[in-house]
Motif scaffolding. Structure first.
Motif, mmCIF file in Angstrom:
data_model
loop_
_atom_site.group_PDB
_atom_site.id
_atom_site.type_symbol
_atom_site.label_atom_id
_atom_site.label_comp_id
_atom_site.label_asym_id
_atom_site.label_seq_id
_atom_site.Cartn_x
_atom_site.Cartn_y
_atom_site.Cartn_z
ATOM 1 N N GLU A 166 0.813 -1.224 0.000
ATOM 2 C CA GLU A 166 0.000 0.000 0.000
ATOM 3 C C GLU A 166 0.844 1.270 0.000
ATOM 4 O OE1 GLU A 166 -2.909 -0.188 -0.815
ATOM 5 O OE2 GLU A 166 -3.655 -2.129 -0.164
ATOM 6 N N ASN A 167 2.176 1.146 -0.112
ATOM 7 C CA ASN A 167 2.997 2.335 -0.300
ATOM 8 C C ASN A 167 2.652 2.978 -1.638
ATOM 9 O OD1 ASN A 167 4.309 2.132 2.131
ATOM 10 N ND2 ASN A 167 6.145 1.143 1.296
ATOM 11 N N ILE A 168 2.803 4.307 -1.706
ATOM 12 C CA ILE A 168 2.427 5.049 -2.909
ATOM 13 C C ILE A 168 3.697 5.535 -3.612
ATOM 14 C CG2 ILE A 168 1.097 6.995 -3.806
ATOM 15 C CD1 ILE A 168 -0.511 6.941 -1.193
ATOM 16 N N TYR A 169 3.835 5.183 -4.898
ATOM 17 C CA TYR A 169 4.995 5.571 -5.706
ATOM 18 C C TYR A 169 4.549 6.683 -6.653
ATOM 19 C CZ TYR A 169 6.983 1.169 -4.044
ATOM 20 O OH TYR A 169 7.457 0.153 -3.250
ATOM 21 N N VAL A 170 5.220 7.837 -6.572
ATOM 22 C CA VAL A 170 4.827 8.992 -7.378
ATOM 23 C C VAL A 170 6.006 9.431 -8.241
ATOM 24 C CG1 VAL A 170 3.924 11.341 -7.353
ATOM 25 C CG2 VAL A 170 3.276 9.751 -5.529
ATOM 26 N N LEU A 171 5.754 9.558 -9.539
ATOM 27 C CA LEU A 171 6.762 10.056 -10.458
ATOM 28 C C LEU A 171 6.727 11.584 -10.419
ATOM 29 C CD1 LEU A 171 8.920 9.606 -12.578
ATOM 30 C CD2 LEU A 171 7.113 9.364 -14.291
ATOM 31 N N ASP A 172 7.693 12.159 -9.701
ATOM 32 C CA ASP A 172 7.796 13.612 -9.539
ATOM 33 C C ASP A 172 8.552 14.141 -10.753
ATOM 34 O OD1 ASP A 172 7.865 16.173 -8.580
ATOM 35 O OD2 ASP A 172 9.270 15.758 -6.943
ATOM 36 N N SER A 173 7.827 14.267 -11.868
ATOM 37 C CA SER A 173 8.443 14.488 -13.164
ATOM 38 C C SER A 173 9.292 15.759 -13.209
ATOM 39 C CB SER A 173 7.359 14.541 -14.245
ATOM 40 O OG SER A 173 7.925 14.694 -15.523
ATOM 41 N N ASN A 228 4.037 6.373 2.462
ATOM 42 C CA ASN A 228 3.148 5.357 2.993
ATOM 43 C C ASN A 228 1.716 5.731 2.608
ATOM 44 O OD1 ASN A 228 2.221 7.309 4.756
ATOM 45 N ND2 ASN A 228 2.995 6.332 6.606
ATOM 46 N N GLU A 229 0.751 4.879 2.956
ATOM 47 C CA GLU A 229 -0.613 5.089 2.472
ATOM 48 C C GLU A 229 -1.254 6.354 3.027
ATOM 49 O OE1 GLU A 229 -3.251 1.971 3.775
ATOM 50 O OE2 GLU A 229 -1.965 1.506 5.472
ATOM 51 N N GLU A 230 -0.708 6.889 4.114
ATOM 52 C CA GLU A 230 -1.239 8.128 4.669
ATOM 53 C C GLU A 230 -0.557 9.366 4.091
ATOM 54 O OE1 GLU A 230 -3.867 8.358 6.556
ATOM 55 O OE2 GLU A 230 -4.077 6.179 6.428
ATOM 56 N N GLY A 231 0.486 9.156 3.252
ATOM 57 C CA GLY A 231 1.154 10.280 2.616
ATOM 58 C C GLY A 231 2.417 10.727 3.304
ATOM 59 N N ARG A 232 2.939 9.921 4.225
ATOM 60 C CA ARG A 232 4.197 10.273 4.896
ATOM 61 C C ARG A 232 5.374 9.850 4.025
ATOM 62 N NH1 ARG A 232 7.657 7.630 8.119
ATOM 63 N NH2 ARG A 232 6.263 5.825 8.302
ATOM 64 N N TYR A 233 6.311 10.781 3.813
ATOM 65 C CA TYR A 233 7.471 10.527 2.956
ATOM 66 C C TYR A 233 8.319 9.394 3.515
ATOM 67 C CZ TYR A 233 12.022 11.270 0.726
ATOM 68 O OH TYR A 233 13.218 11.105 0.052
#
Length: 540
Positions: free
Chosen positions: A341-348, A357-362
């Motif tokens: 449930e970790n979130i992977y974001v491409l910070d283009s 993490n799923e709550e948005g903690r870096y």
């Protein structure tokens, strides 16, 4: 010395324990055999009791009907005898008068005698009345007779073995489906005793054939749940019309198989739209990426942040703001949920991948601006995860990173890819959306997992792509392509065969202004990021 004896003693005790276990297993087998024979005796006794009861019922019915007929005949006989006695008495009386009377008296008796003689002549002969006669016949139940003579009272089967004839299926997918979309049904396997059972070696096969007998199913998927004998089976059809769906366990049809299934054409309709242009929570400015987690929460990248919604479009939370520090974004594009449930974001805009993490903690970061293989470039837009949890990034070429940020390999480059926008794994293949210098050369390209080019497709003229971007392979094996500049989503088989499409240019519900990303909810509903209309749409 004592220690040297202890080991043989332990070994001896182990042997004694084995013998005791054998004795216990022996007793259990004898008891099981006796229980089974008791069951057989009980079944036979019940069968014989039922036959005796049926025999007694028929016997009583025969006796009742016979008595009715006999009573009718007895009543008739008594009536005839009474009439006969009256006639005999009259004749005797007439005979006596004739012998004892004078001629004048005889003349006077002529009329009474004539009446007596007419009464004798009027007596009707006896004729059998069919209505009073017992006419029942016994019709044998030859079906039961044939079953007993030609068959047996039962069969001996191993309790632990799955019995296809006792197994059954239920669910909507047994009756209807939609071409190119996943259909589902549930299978429950049971043993000969009708008990639910699970065997790891059970071979479950599913076939879908059209009216001509041609197979028209994509590879089906079997989920064994908790390995308790209940399965969720998913399949998809490549044919529209009536089909026969066969479900077999270990080569034998389950109860009710084959099933008649009606496969309908690919008919997608919009059911929900949420969001509008703006920078506040629940609003979007040119949203790009969408992803769905195991709880059907929808994550969207837009306006230098990530927003999370439920499957009805209700805003839940958000994280991030514009900047280059940890947890900040500059034009984020691709997004994906990991199995944890970790979130992977491409910070283009910052040439990196950030993990939360799923709550948005870096948590951590991968990449960075530069020309090294382990670094990213500004043109990166697409991000996905493979079946091993590794990160796939599409930029000038396709890069693979481990979850901890180690570069594993890269494929592509100018020789085979012009401007890849997204890459997803499908089994042993990698599928890439690629944009060339001229839009008519935009295509979807397929590689092996090692990076060897296999083939590409762009459809016929009216199916050609114009900026194909986000890709999604469904559980049924169909490929959804966001055809960005054509404002539609096209559906293909992975081999490039066109299935259908939905959407067209516009701002009404179901229309697009540049669909940029696509994801699936657990119920099969399709989530599309409608970038130019600043909204998310859901289709069913």
């Amino acid at each position: 010395m004592a220690g040297s004896i202890q080991t043989p003693r332990d070994n001896l005790q182990a042997v004694l324990n084995m013998v005791a276990q054998i004795d216990e297993d022996y007793a259990q087998l004898v008891q099981r055999s006796e229980d089974m024979l008791r069951d057989v005796d009980g079944f036979v006794n019940n069968l014989m009791r039922r036959l005796q009861e049926e025999r007694q019922n028929i016997k009583e019915a025969v006796e009742n009907e016979t008595k009715k007929s006999l009573d009718s005949l007895t009543t008739k006989k008594i009536a005839i005898q009474q009439e006969m006695n009256m006639i005999e008495s009259a004749l005797e009386k007439a005979e006596k008068l004739l012998t004892q009377s004078t001629d004048v008296e005889v003349v006077q008796l002529k009329k009474p005698l004539q009446t007596i003689l007419e009464r004798v002549g009027q007596l009707q002969p006896y004729k059998l009345d069919p209505a009073s006669l017992f006419e029942l016949v016994f019709m044998e139940n030859n079906k039961i007779l044939k079953t007993i003579i030609g068959g047996s009272i039962g069969l001996l089967k191993f309790r632990s073995t799955t019995d296809a004839g006792e197994s059954f299926a239920n669910g909507k997918g047994l009756n209807e489906g939609t071409v190119g979309r996943e259909a589902q049904f549930n299978l429950t396997t049971r043993n000969a005793a009708g008990e639910r059972c699970y065997n790891n070696n059970d071979n479950i096969t599913v076939e879908l054939r059209d009216q001509r007998g041609q197979e028209c199913i994509t590879p089906f998927l079997v989920d064994a749940y908790n390995k308790d004998g209940t399965y969720k089976i998913s399949y998809s059809s490549t044919f529209v019309g009536k089909c026969n769906l066969s479900v077999e366990v270990n080569g034998q049809h389950i109860r009710g198989s084959p099933f008649s299934v009606l496969i309908k054409s690919f008919n997608v309709k919009p059911i929900l739209s949420f969001g509008k242009k703006g920078s506040k929570d629940g609003m979007f400015e040119y949203p790009w990426g969408v992803a769905v987690n195991s709880r059907d929460e929808i994550a969207v990248t837009s306006y230098h942040k990530v927003q999370i919604f439920d499957c009805k479009g209700n805003f839940l939370r958000s994280f991030g703001r514009q900047g280059s520090d940890k947890g900040q974004f500059e034009n984020p594009k691709g997004i994906a949920f990991g199995e944890d449930e970790n979130i992977y974001v491409l910070d283009s805009g910052n040439d990196r991948i950030q993990i939360f993490n799923e709550e948005g903690r870096y948590i951590s970061m991968i990449g960075g601006d530069g020309s090294l293989d382990s670094q990213l470039g500004y043109t990166t837009r697409g991000l996905s995860l493979d079946s091993n949890g590794n990160i796939i990034v599409a930029g000038h070429f396709i890069q693979f990173f481990s979850p901890d940020g180690k570069l594993l390999r890269k494929i592509g480059g100018p020789s085979c890819l012009s401007h890849p926008l997204h890459c997803v794994q499908s089994g042993d293949y990698l599928i890439v959306s690629d944009c060339a210098q001229h839009w008519s050369d935009h295509s979807v390209k397929v590689f092996t997992r090692e990076g060897d080019y296999k083939y590409q497709f762009a459809g016929t003229r009216n199916r050609e792509f114009h900026w194909p971007c986000s890709l999604l392979v469904t559980k049924s094996g169909h490929l959804l392509v966001c055809d960005y500049r054509n404002s539609r989503v096209q559906v293909f088989e992975v081999n490039g065969k066109f299935v259908d499409q939905f959407g067209k240019r516009g701002s009404n519900l179901g229309q697009f202004q540049g669909p940029s990303s696509v994801a699936l909810l657990s119920n099969g509903q399709i989530v599309v990021s409608d970038r130019g209309n600043h909204r998310i749409q859901i289709f069913i």
